[in-house]
Design an enzyme around this catalytic site. Structure first.
Site, PDB file in Angstrom:
ATOM      1  N   GLU A 179       0.818  -1.220   0.000  1.00 56.96           N
ATOM      2  CA  GLU A 179       0.000   0.000   0.000  1.00 56.96           C
ATOM      3  C   GLU A 179       0.849   1.266   0.000  1.00 56.96           C
ATOM      4  OE1 GLU A 179      -2.687   0.413   3.334  1.00 56.96           O
ATOM      5  OE2 GLU A 179      -3.608   2.208   2.499  1.00 56.96           O
ATOM      6  N   LYS A 221      -2.420  -2.043  -3.233  1.00 61.03           N
ATOM      7  CA  LYS A 221      -3.478  -1.174  -2.681  1.00 61.03           C
ATOM      8  C   LYS A 221      -3.070   0.279  -2.912  1.00 61.03           C
ATOM      9  CE  LYS A 221      -5.937  -0.192   1.641  1.00 61.03           C
ATOM     10  NZ  LYS A 221      -6.601  -0.822   2.786  1.00 61.03           N
TER      11      LYS A 221
HETATM   12  P1  13P Z   1      -9.216   4.334   3.965  1.00 58.78           P
HETATM   13  O1  13P Z   1     -10.077   3.611   2.991  1.00 58.78           O
HETATM   14  O2  13P Z   1      -9.985   4.997   5.084  1.00 58.78           O
HETATM   15  O3  13P Z   1      -8.238   5.257   3.288  1.00 58.78           O
HETATM   16  O4  13P Z   1      -8.338   3.265   4.706  1.00 58.78           O
HETATM   17  C1  13P Z   1      -7.745   2.280   3.971  1.00 58.78           C
HETATM   18  C2  13P Z   1      -6.565   1.798   4.688  1.00 58.78           C
HETATM   19  O5  13P Z   1      -6.461   0.630   4.979  1.00 58.78           O
HETATM   20  C3  13P Z   1      -5.519   2.767   5.035  1.00 58.78           C
HETATM   21  O6  13P Z   1      -4.344   2.098   5.366  1.00 58.78           O
END
Ligand code: 13P
Length: 346
Positions: A179, A221
């Protein structure tokens, strides 16, 4: 090829199966307490347990969610009736995941920039989580757009951390969710967001390649390519979808198992509409399944409604399920804001 290769491939496939996405509920205690504070909910372990139980026991959740991402406190908790949350998840047919980074910390020598920590001891923590039953993991890196930033140092350090984490996960049997979040905060334009996301994804995949991470055993992600919240020139749904797809096609190898977006502070409607437009308008060009891994865009209406009160649990669960369903539809290009207005009006 690692000993877990086949299992990792199958797990990744289940995580992004058609019509399903991932539910991020891995807020650290600090972040969870911050969200509770706003609503006057006590910031105690008991409140966090009650809230996570509300989420995990929502009837029908597994129709739209392949798996939740948990936090270390949550993965060790039980329901009030004493059933381990991991069993609640398995009984619902979902796959449990776990956040393994230890947070984005101020980066030395780089004001206003963060680097994510958590590599020390990670091999042992992965082994423990796998043994408990977790089958995927998450690590979030944060890239901030501002005057003169992000620096190359910040992008490279975060990309390197993500790749080292992903390699350790695959060695230990957990599918890594990689991510790299480019933050929506600021007044930058869509073009600037594109440029930074492009440079970030390029660096991330270069490091993943160097560290020998298997693309078909990981989930990306990403954040969407979108103007900063304070930018005067906001974009249409189609512009965000087109720019995001263009950036992903340029940087993400076709063998990556799947893409599951974060919502990043977009409204719940925007998060659904953007995901929907990508699948509806560009679905035939996408080599990977494209779905959601939202936290706020799924949870917020439920949390607001619950507000810490037992008597609100059932109705709050309906709000949660509704957002999960809208995002499931969006992952198939079948969502529309008209549908949302019709269904939420009743
Ligand atoms: P949000 O969808 O609130 O951005 O959170 C996703 C997430 O896992 C952030 O690390």
């Amino acid at each position: 090829m690692g000993i877990y290769a086949e299992e990792l491939r199958m797990t990744a496939k289940s995580m992004i199966q058609k019509g399903k996405g991932i539910l991020a509920m891995d807020e650290s205690n600090g972040t969870c307490n911050k969200r509770f504070d706003v609503l006057g909910i006590p910031t105690t372990e008991a409140s966090r347990q009650a809230y996570r139980e509300l989420i995990l026991t929502t009837p029908g959740l597994s129709d739209y969610v392949s798996g939740p991402i948990l936090y270390d406190e949550t993965i060790r908790q039980t329901s009030k009736a004493g059933v381990p949350f991991l069993k609640v998840i398995a009984d619902a047919g979902m796959i449990p995941g776990i956040k393994v980074d230890t947070g984005a910390k101020d980066m030395a020598g780089h004001p206003n920039e963060k680097v994510t920590e958590g590599l020390d001891g990670l091999r042992d923590r992965i082994a423990e989580y796998y043994q408990m039953g977790a089958r995927f993991a998450k690590w979030r890196a944060v890239i901030t757009i501002g005057e003169g930033i992000p620096s190359r140092a910040c992008i490279e350090a975060n990309a390197h951390g993500l790749a080292r984490y992903a390699a350790l996960c695959q060695e230990g049997g957990l599918v890594p969710i990689v991510e790299p979040e480019v933050l929506i905060d600021g007044d930058h334009t869509l073009e600037r967001c594109y440029q930074v996301t492009d440079e970030t994804l390029d660096a991330v995949f270069s490091q993943l390649y160097t560290q020998g991470v298997a693309y078909n055993q990981m989930i990306l992600k990403p954040s969407m390519v979108i103007p900063g919240k304070a930018c005067a020139q906001q974009a249409t749904v189609e512009q965000v979808a087109a720019a995001t797809v263009r950036c992903l096609l340029k940087n993400v190898p076709a063998t990556v198992a799947g893409i599951a977006f974060l919502s990043g502070g977009q409204t719940k409607e925007q998060s659904s509409a953007h995901l929907n437009a990508m699948n509806k308008l560009f679905g035939d060009q996408l080599p990977w399944p494209v779905t959601f891994s939202y936290a706020r865009a799924i949870q917020q209406p439920a949390l607001d409604y619950w507000s810490g009160k037992d008597e609100n649990v059932k109705e709050a669960q309906k709000h949660l399920l509704e957002r999960a369903k809208f995002n499931s539809l969006a992952s198939k290009g079948e969502y529309s804001s008209d549908l949302e207005k019709q269904l939420t009006a009743v």
